[in-house]
Scaffold this motif. Structure first.
Motif, PDB file in Angstrom:
ATOM      1  N   ASN A 164      10.474 -44.877 -18.291  1.00  0.00           N
ATOM      2  CA  ASN A 164       9.873 -43.568 -18.565  1.00  0.00           C
ATOM      3  C   ASN A 164       9.449 -42.857 -17.293  1.00  0.00           C
ATOM      4  O   ASN A 164       9.110 -43.491 -16.291  1.00  0.00           O
ATOM      5  CB  ASN A 164       8.642 -43.709 -19.463  1.00  0.00           C
ATOM      6  CG  ASN A 164       9.007 -44.026 -20.899  1.00  0.00           C
ATOM      7  OD1 ASN A 164      10.099 -43.706 -21.347  1.00  0.00           O
ATOM      8  ND2 ASN A 164       8.084 -44.652 -21.618  1.00  0.00           N
ATOM      9  N   SER A 165       9.443 -41.533 -17.329  1.00  0.00           N
ATOM     10  CA  SER A 165       8.879 -40.734 -16.255  1.00  0.00           C
ATOM     11  C   SER A 165       8.406 -39.406 -16.843  1.00  0.00           C
ATOM     12  O   SER A 165       9.157 -38.737 -17.539  1.00  0.00           O
ATOM     13  CB  SER A 165       9.906 -40.489 -15.140  1.00  0.00           C
ATOM     14  OG  SER A 165      11.066 -39.859 -15.648  1.00  0.00           O
ATOM     15  N   ILE A 166       7.128 -39.051 -16.576  1.00  0.00           N
ATOM     16  CA  ILE A 166       6.535 -37.839 -17.118  1.00  0.00           C
ATOM     17  C   ILE A 166       5.873 -37.071 -15.977  1.00  0.00           C
ATOM     18  O   ILE A 166       4.910 -37.553 -15.377  1.00  0.00           O
ATOM     19  CB  ILE A 166       5.487 -38.136 -18.208  1.00  0.00           C
ATOM     20  CG1 ILE A 166       6.040 -39.097 -19.261  1.00  0.00           C
ATOM     21  CG2 ILE A 166       5.011 -36.845 -18.862  1.00  0.00           C
ATOM     22  CD1 ILE A 166       5.020 -39.508 -20.298  1.00  0.00           C
ATOM     23  N   ALA A 169      10.176 -35.972 -19.254  1.00  0.00           N
ATOM     24  CA  ALA A 169       9.305 -35.003 -19.920  1.00  0.00           C
ATOM     25  C   ALA A 169       8.269 -34.504 -18.920  1.00  0.00           C
ATOM     26  O   ALA A 169       8.187 -34.991 -17.789  1.00  0.00           O
ATOM     27  CB  ALA A 169       8.623 -35.643 -21.128  1.00  0.00           C
ATOM     28  N   TYR A 170       7.460 -33.549 -19.348  1.00  0.00           N
ATOM     29  CA  TYR A 170       6.361 -33.060 -18.521  1.00  0.00           C
ATOM     30  C   TYR A 170       5.184 -32.695 -19.419  1.00  0.00           C
ATOM     31  O   TYR A 170       5.335 -32.486 -20.629  1.00  0.00           O
ATOM     32  CB  TYR A 170       6.786 -31.859 -17.676  1.00  0.00           C
ATOM     33  CG  TYR A 170       7.133 -30.616 -18.464  1.00  0.00           C
ATOM     34  CD1 TYR A 170       6.183 -29.622 -18.711  1.00  0.00           C
ATOM     35  CD2 TYR A 170       8.424 -30.417 -18.956  1.00  0.00           C
ATOM     36  CE1 TYR A 170       6.503 -28.478 -19.439  1.00  0.00           C
ATOM     37  CE2 TYR A 170       8.762 -29.272 -19.675  1.00  0.00           C
ATOM     38  CZ  TYR A 170       7.794 -28.315 -19.913  1.00  0.00           C
ATOM     39  OH  TYR A 170       8.117 -27.189 -20.634  1.00  0.00           O
ATOM     40  N   ILE A 200      12.529 -33.091 -21.787  1.00  0.00           N
ATOM     41  CA  ILE A 200      13.601 -32.420 -21.044  1.00  0.00           C
ATOM     42  C   ILE A 200      14.919 -33.044 -21.472  1.00  0.00           C
ATOM     43  O   ILE A 200      15.049 -34.272 -21.524  1.00  0.00           O
ATOM     44  CB  ILE A 200      13.402 -32.581 -19.528  1.00  0.00           C
ATOM     45  CG1 ILE A 200      12.071 -31.956 -19.096  1.00  0.00           C
ATOM     46  CG2 ILE A 200      14.564 -31.943 -18.759  1.00  0.00           C
ATOM     47  CD1 ILE A 200      11.721 -32.206 -17.641  1.00  0.00           C
ATOM     48  N   SER A 201      15.893 -32.208 -21.788  1.00  0.00           N
ATOM     49  CA  SER A 201      17.181 -32.700 -22.252  1.00  0.00           C
ATOM     50  C   SER A 201      18.235 -32.609 -21.148  1.00  0.00           C
ATOM     51  O   SER A 201      18.066 -31.879 -20.160  1.00  0.00           O
ATOM     52  CB  SER A 201      17.656 -31.920 -23.484  1.00  0.00           C
ATOM     53  OG  SER A 201      17.860 -30.553 -23.159  1.00  0.00           O
ATOM     54  N   GLY A 202      19.314 -33.340 -21.333  1.00  0.00           N
ATOM     55  CA  GLY A 202      20.402 -33.310 -20.369  1.00  0.00           C
ATOM     56  C   GLY A 202      21.653 -33.945 -20.943  1.00  0.00           C
ATOM     57  O   GLY A 202      21.622 -34.586 -21.996  1.00  0.00           O
ATOM     58  N   TYR A 203      22.754 -33.749 -20.245  1.00  0.00           N
ATOM     59  CA  TYR A 203      24.006 -34.361 -20.671  1.00  0.00           C
ATOM     60  C   TYR A 203      24.844 -34.705 -19.459  1.00  0.00           C
ATOM     61  O   TYR A 203      24.629 -34.185 -18.347  1.00  0.00           O
ATOM     62  CB  TYR A 203      24.788 -33.435 -21.613  1.00  0.00           C
ATOM     63  CG  TYR A 203      25.236 -32.138 -21.001  1.00  0.00           C
ATOM     64  CD1 TYR A 203      26.469 -32.050 -20.341  1.00  0.00           C
ATOM     65  CD2 TYR A 203      24.450 -30.996 -21.068  1.00  0.00           C
ATOM     66  CE1 TYR A 203      26.885 -30.864 -19.768  1.00  0.00           C
ATOM     67  CE2 TYR A 203      24.854 -29.806 -20.507  1.00  0.00           C
ATOM     68  CZ  TYR A 203      26.072 -29.734 -19.859  1.00  0.00           C
ATOM     69  OH  TYR A 203      26.484 -28.562 -19.284  1.00  0.00           O
ATOM     70  N   GLY A 204      25.805 -35.589 -19.655  1.00  0.00           N
ATOM     71  CA  GLY A 204      26.676 -35.999 -18.562  1.00  0.00           C
ATOM     72  C   GLY A 204      27.992 -36.516 -19.095  1.00  0.00           C
ATOM     73  O   GLY A 204      28.146 -36.774 -20.292  1.00  0.00           O
TER      74      GLY A 204
END
Length: 377
Positions: A182-184, A272-273, A283-287
């Motif tokens: 995790n990272s916030i 997230a934040y 926060i979303s993302g794709y790759g």
């Protein structure tokens, strides 16, 4: 039927070699100690890089995409950087008891930025149950294109690394509870993990096609003593490899995450934040990646691949949690030539081109060359 089985085995071996650097157990030193079947394996690896237009190499000479200068900084960069190291070299031991209990401990020398021993694997397995540190269950090498770059292309399937876990496998299905990644942003020391990351993966083959798909769920949270907030995040991927002919394979991956960007490979963005009201916003993302491998025979091959990863940080920038200078997307194109002059020796050369773009639209690129020599045992 026999040819299909051979093809499946070849595809699986190629997928594993893409990440394991061809350090297969087939080349291990096997012996018996008491009633235990033992294997000692590993390799010595030399990596060298020449960064043509800016300094973008990290330990093991891997491409550090976040070091690519963007905007005005790209116009004032120095050129021509050479570096070499042997930090990727590794050694491992496997022991199997008469009862079928297998223990694996493996390390390399990438720890602390390079040169100190780093634990890679430390786990035991018995029948369908595995416990310890090894590849995340939310990982697949099926769709990976073989690269000389130890960290490979962005956008590959899942975590592409190792974590502490307990896993149960039944045929092509495996489930696990893992140490969450995790990272916030803005949570600071109040950030917490409220539960393990839960994963489920299916991986199998049919004829000349191998495939994998997985899902992951985790909880992100923080607790200041007065404020206690949490939010779920999830990620998913699919990966596949198809044998077009006896010489040519095509492979690729697709990934999506929302609140789990640590599992979006080569993304450096938080999951997230915490916004101004104290709420957690994910926060979303794709790759994705695509590539081909061409077996030229005689231990020679050509591999060509492309990978990209992008995160949606517009809201985070608007809320002040991130800045317009933070990375929004990276992409890379590579091609290599690998050959085996003698059994258990691999050498190769690779050309790479990478791009980075920030949320405010600034972008930059960098080109580099790699050379590798690997001696397996």
């Amino acid at each position: 039927m026999q040819s299909n089985n051979k093809l499946r085995m070849a595809i699986r071996a190629t997928a594993a070699a893409a990440m394991l650097g061809a350090a297969s157990q087939a080349g291990a030193v096997n012996f018996t100690a008491g009633d235990y079947d033992m294997a000692v394996y590993g390799y010595a690896r030399f990596n060298a890089s020449y960064d043509i237009d800016e300094n973008v190499s990290s330990s093991t000479r891997s491409f550090n995409y976040n070091a690519i200068n963007v905007g005005a900084a790209e116009d004032n960069e120095a050129t021509g950087y050479f570096g070499a190291d042997a930090f990727q070299s590794r050694i491992g031991v496997k022991a199997t008891s008469p009862e079928g209990v297998m223990v694996n401990i493996e390390g390399d020398f990438r720890g602390g930025g390079g040169g100190t021993l780093r634990l890679r694997h430390a786990y035991g397995s018995y029948k369908s149950v595995l416990a310890g540190q090894t590849w995340s269950n939310f990982t697949s090498f099926v769709g990976n294109t073989s690269t000389l770059d130890f960290d490979s292309l962005p956008g590959l399937a899942g975590y592409q690394s190792r974590t502490a876990q307990i896993r149960y496998t039944a045929g092509p299905l495996s489930i696990s509870a893992e140490d969450p990644q995790n990272s916030i942003t803005n949570a600071g020391a109040a950030a917490k993990d409220g539960m393990p990351a839960l994963t489920a993966r299916i991986e199998d083959s049919a004829g000349g096609f191998s495939y994998s798909a997985a899902v992951l769920a985790q909880m992100l949270g923080y607790d200041t003593g007065t404020d206690d907030e949490s939010e779920f995040g999830f990620a998913t991927f699919v990966a596949g490899k198809m044998a077009i002919t006896d010489m040519i394979t095509v492979q690729g991956t697709l990934s999506y995450s929302d609140g789990a960007n640590s599992y979006l490979y080569r993304s450096s963005t938080a999951s997230a934040y915490v916004d101004g009201t104290g709420s957690i916003e994910t926060i979303s993302g794709y790759g994705g990646s695509i590539g081909t491998g061409i077996n030229l025979g005689g231990g020679r091959s050509i591999n060509i691949g492309y990978g990209t990863v992008m995160v949606d940080i517009d809201d985070a920038v608007t809320d002040g949690a991130l800045t317009g200078g933070d990375t929004e997307s990276i992409s890379a194109l590579m091609a290599n030539y690998k050959w085996t002059p003698v059994k258990n020796v691999m050498m190769g050369v690779e050309a790479q081109y990478g791009q980075r773009e920030t949320q405010n639209g600034d972008d930059g690129d960098a080109s580099r060359l790699l050379f590798a020599a690997q001696y397996n045992f």
